[in-house]
Scaffold this motif. Structure first.
Motif, PDB file in Angstrom:
ATOM      1  N   GLN A 176       0.825  -1.205   0.000  1.00  0.00           N
ATOM      2  CA  GLN A 176       0.000   0.000   0.000  1.00  0.00           C
ATOM      3  C   GLN A 176       0.861   1.257   0.000  1.00  0.00           C
ATOM      4  OE1 GLN A 176      -2.673   0.438   3.341  1.00  0.00           O
ATOM      5  NE2 GLN A 176      -3.975   1.862   2.228  1.00  0.00           N
ATOM      6  N   ALA A 177       1.931   1.248   0.794  1.00  0.00           N
ATOM      7  CA  ALA A 177       2.823   2.406   0.840  1.00  0.00           C
ATOM      8  C   ALA A 177       3.450   2.664  -0.530  1.00  0.00           C
ATOM      9  CB  ALA A 177       3.903   2.186   1.891  1.00  0.00           C
ATOM     10  N   ALA A 178       3.876   1.582  -1.186  1.00  0.00           N
ATOM     11  CA  ALA A 178       4.482   1.731  -2.512  1.00  0.00           C
ATOM     12  C   ALA A 178       3.454   2.202  -3.538  1.00  0.00           C
ATOM     13  CB  ALA A 178       5.094   0.404  -2.950  1.00  0.00           C
ATOM     14  N   HIS A 212      -7.091   5.210  -1.661  1.00  0.00           N
ATOM     15  CA  HIS A 212      -6.651   6.515  -1.156  1.00  0.00           C
ATOM     16  C   HIS A 212      -7.808   7.476  -1.356  1.00  0.00           C
ATOM     17  CE1 HIS A 212      -4.166   9.928  -0.179  1.00  0.00           C
ATOM     18  NE2 HIS A 212      -4.423  10.496  -1.346  1.00  0.00           N
ATOM     19  N   GLY A 213      -8.541   7.741  -0.288  1.00  0.00           N
ATOM     20  CA  GLY A 213      -9.736   8.563  -0.430  1.00  0.00           C
ATOM     21  C   GLY A 213     -10.783   7.829  -1.238  1.00  0.00           C
ATOM     22  N   LEU A 250      -6.155   2.047  -5.276  1.00  0.00           N
ATOM     23  CA  LEU A 250      -4.738   2.107  -5.579  1.00  0.00           C
ATOM     24  C   LEU A 250      -4.330   1.074  -6.619  1.00  0.00           C
ATOM     25  CD1 LEU A 250      -3.216   2.716  -2.038  1.00  0.00           C
ATOM     26  CD2 LEU A 250      -3.592   4.367  -3.883  1.00  0.00           C
ATOM     27  N   LEU A 251      -5.126   0.051  -6.775  1.00  0.00           N
ATOM     28  CA  LEU A 251      -4.853  -0.914  -7.839  1.00  0.00           C
ATOM     29  C   LEU A 251      -6.160  -1.546  -8.302  1.00  0.00           C
ATOM     30  CD1 LEU A 251      -5.090  -3.980  -6.495  1.00  0.00           C
ATOM     31  CD2 LEU A 251      -2.810  -3.451  -5.682  1.00  0.00           C
ATOM     32  N   GLN A 252      -6.122  -2.055  -9.511  1.00  0.00           N
ATOM     33  CA  GLN A 252      -7.267  -2.736 -10.099  1.00  0.00           C
ATOM     34  C   GLN A 252      -6.892  -4.193 -10.297  1.00  0.00           C
ATOM     35  OE1 GLN A 252     -10.178  -1.271 -10.655  1.00  0.00           O
ATOM     36  NE2 GLN A 252     -11.176  -3.091 -11.458  1.00  0.00           N
ATOM     37  N   ILE A 253      -7.831  -5.087 -10.054  1.00  0.00           N
ATOM     38  CA  ILE A 253      -7.574  -6.523 -10.176  1.00  0.00           C
ATOM     39  C   ILE A 253      -8.554  -7.123 -11.179  1.00  0.00           C
ATOM     40  CG2 ILE A 253      -7.464  -8.730  -8.966  1.00  0.00           C
ATOM     41  CD1 ILE A 253      -6.922  -7.156  -6.398  1.00  0.00           C
TER      42      ILE A 253
END
Length: 450
Positions: free
Chosen positions: A123-125, A162-163, A167-170
């Protein structure tokens, strides 16, 4: 060594015999051989939209050999440059192994030993990439083979945001068994996160000729059609419309024709290919809804939506046009509003459809206007019916912010994802009014009686 030389020489003679630059029916996925017909191109466009929308998990289901891996490879190739993709071909691994593979593909270092800690590091990355304007999509092939614990890890990954932005799509690609897996009680949380669902249906008999012709031309063939009608019919019957089987049969049929020094592929060549293949017949499965859209340019008018067998469009029987009525009386109550017969009938039909639709069905609102401007409403309706199917355009008496008016909406879709895909495909002229999505329940709340 000699055997390899003989094989290569035979291949070159085979290509030269038919005037080909390369083998046309390789079963390994090559994006330049992606067939956009039979709704494949429309599905690809919808997939790209689903990835860019980034609102949840995406699922693509199809039989073995239906073209899922090819679709996946082309999707990666067509995504914008700011999207980083992770392709997982063999997901039969433990959650920690899955996380490690994703981190490695993204070039991330993590010393965490537990899955939850690895998720935090990831998540941080991802936050750093998001801040830099980049997006990450994870494409998991053969997802039906994933252990339950790894599917649960996928759910944890889908929660990263994030809000209001994921952050990613799967994207999960799998055989029909994937639906059975997701139907299990212990995976219900993952199932609820699937916002876009697609199914790759086998090719129909009418698609086989176009598919084979496309592959031949893509490989450099420039002559007349090689495959005769009976040969095509036999390929369709034996392949059951699965592209991998079509490729195998077409390739072996070409080899049979080549071995006999012939330049046309006939039924006898296909019979030899079938005998050499020994496919097992598929068990019949019920087809799931398939989200599709296709933008078609017509004379500069713009893109129009083509409804295919399943775009998750709700259907309700159309009643014969009837006089407008209030809910409690058959008396016509329109003394102060002038409406043409066309609008009266359309509003009556629309009311019938709204009354028979499910409350959670979704419509695309195209226009809201004052009730006195019925002339403008009819003009806009007629213009819009040149761009979209008229029977899917609905007009209803709307009450917006306490004022009575008219609402013009398009379609009754069974879920938000289908409606979003359809809204994306609207002609640019209709997008200028900034269409929005409305539930049937919300529309009913605004209805005022005529």
């Amino acid at each position: 060594m000699k055997a390899s030389v003989h094989i290569l020489a035979g291949l070159l003679m085979y290509l030269e015999h038919f005037g080909l630059n390369e083998p046309p029916f390789r079963i390994t996925p090559h994006p330049e051989f992606f067939f956009a017909g039979a709704e494949r191109g429309a599905t690809l466009d919808a997939l790209i939209y689903a990835v860019l929308a980034g609102e949840g998990l995406v699922k693509v289901v199809g039989e073995v050999g239906s073209g899922k891996t090819m679709l996946c490879r082309v999707l990666v190739e067509r995504l914008p440059a700011n999207i980083d993709s992770v392709y997982i071909a063999n997901p039969a691994m433990k959650p920690d192994e899955l996380m490690l593979m994703i981190a490695d593909d993204l070039g991330l270092a993590s010393d965490a030993t537990h899955t939850s800690a690895k998720v935090r590091d990831l998540q941080a990355a991802l936050l750093e990439r998001f801040a830099a304007g980049r997006q990450v999509v994870i494409l998991i092939d053969e997802a039906h083979a994933m252990p339950t614990a790894s599917l649960e890890a996928v759910r944890l990954l889908s929660n990263l945001d994030h809000g209001h932005h994921k952050l990613l799509q799967i994207v999960l690609f799998g055989q029909p068994e994937l639906d059975s897996r997701l139907a299990q009680q212990d995976l219900r949380q993952l199932r609820e996160r699937v916002t876009h669902a697609f199914q790759l249906a086998p090719l129909k008999s009418d698609d086989i000729e176009a598919y084979i012709e496309f592959r031949m031309r893509a490989a450099g063939y420039r002559g007349p059609e090689l495959f005769q009608t009976q040969a095509l019919k036999q390929i369709y019957i034996e392949s059951e419309g699965l592209t991998r089987r079509i490729n195998i049969l077409a390739d072996k049929s070409l080899m049979a024709a080549f071995s006999r020094g012939e330049h046309l592929v006939n039924a006898q060549h296909v019979k030899a290919a079938i005998k050499d293949s020994s496919f097992k017949s598929l068990k019949k499965r019920p087809m799931m809804a398939w989200v599709l859209f296709m933008g078609v340019l017509a004379g500069g008018v713009g893109a129009s939506l083509i409804q295919q067998p399943n775009i998750k469009m709700a259907s309700a029987p159309l009643a014969a046009p009837a006089p407008l009525q209030s809910a409690s009386s058959a008396e016509v109550l329109i003394p102060s509003i002038k409406l043409t017969e066309l609008l009266k009938n359309k509003i009556a039909q629309s009311r019938y459809k709204f009354n028979h639709a499910e409350a959670n069905h979704i419509a695309i609102m195209l226009l809201v206007t004052d009730r006195e401007h019925s002339e403008d409403l009819e003009k806009y309706f007629m213009q819009t019916s040149q761009l979209l199917p008229k029977d899917q355009l609905l007009i209803y008496p709307a009450e917006i912010r306490g004022k009575k008016g008219w609402g013009l909406v398009y379609g009754l879709f069974t879920d938000k994802a289908s409606a979003q895909v359809a809204m994306l495909a609207l002609p640019d002229r209709l997008k200028k009014n900034k269409p929005i999505l409305r539930t049937v329940a919300g529309v009913r709340d605004e209805l005022w009686n005529l």
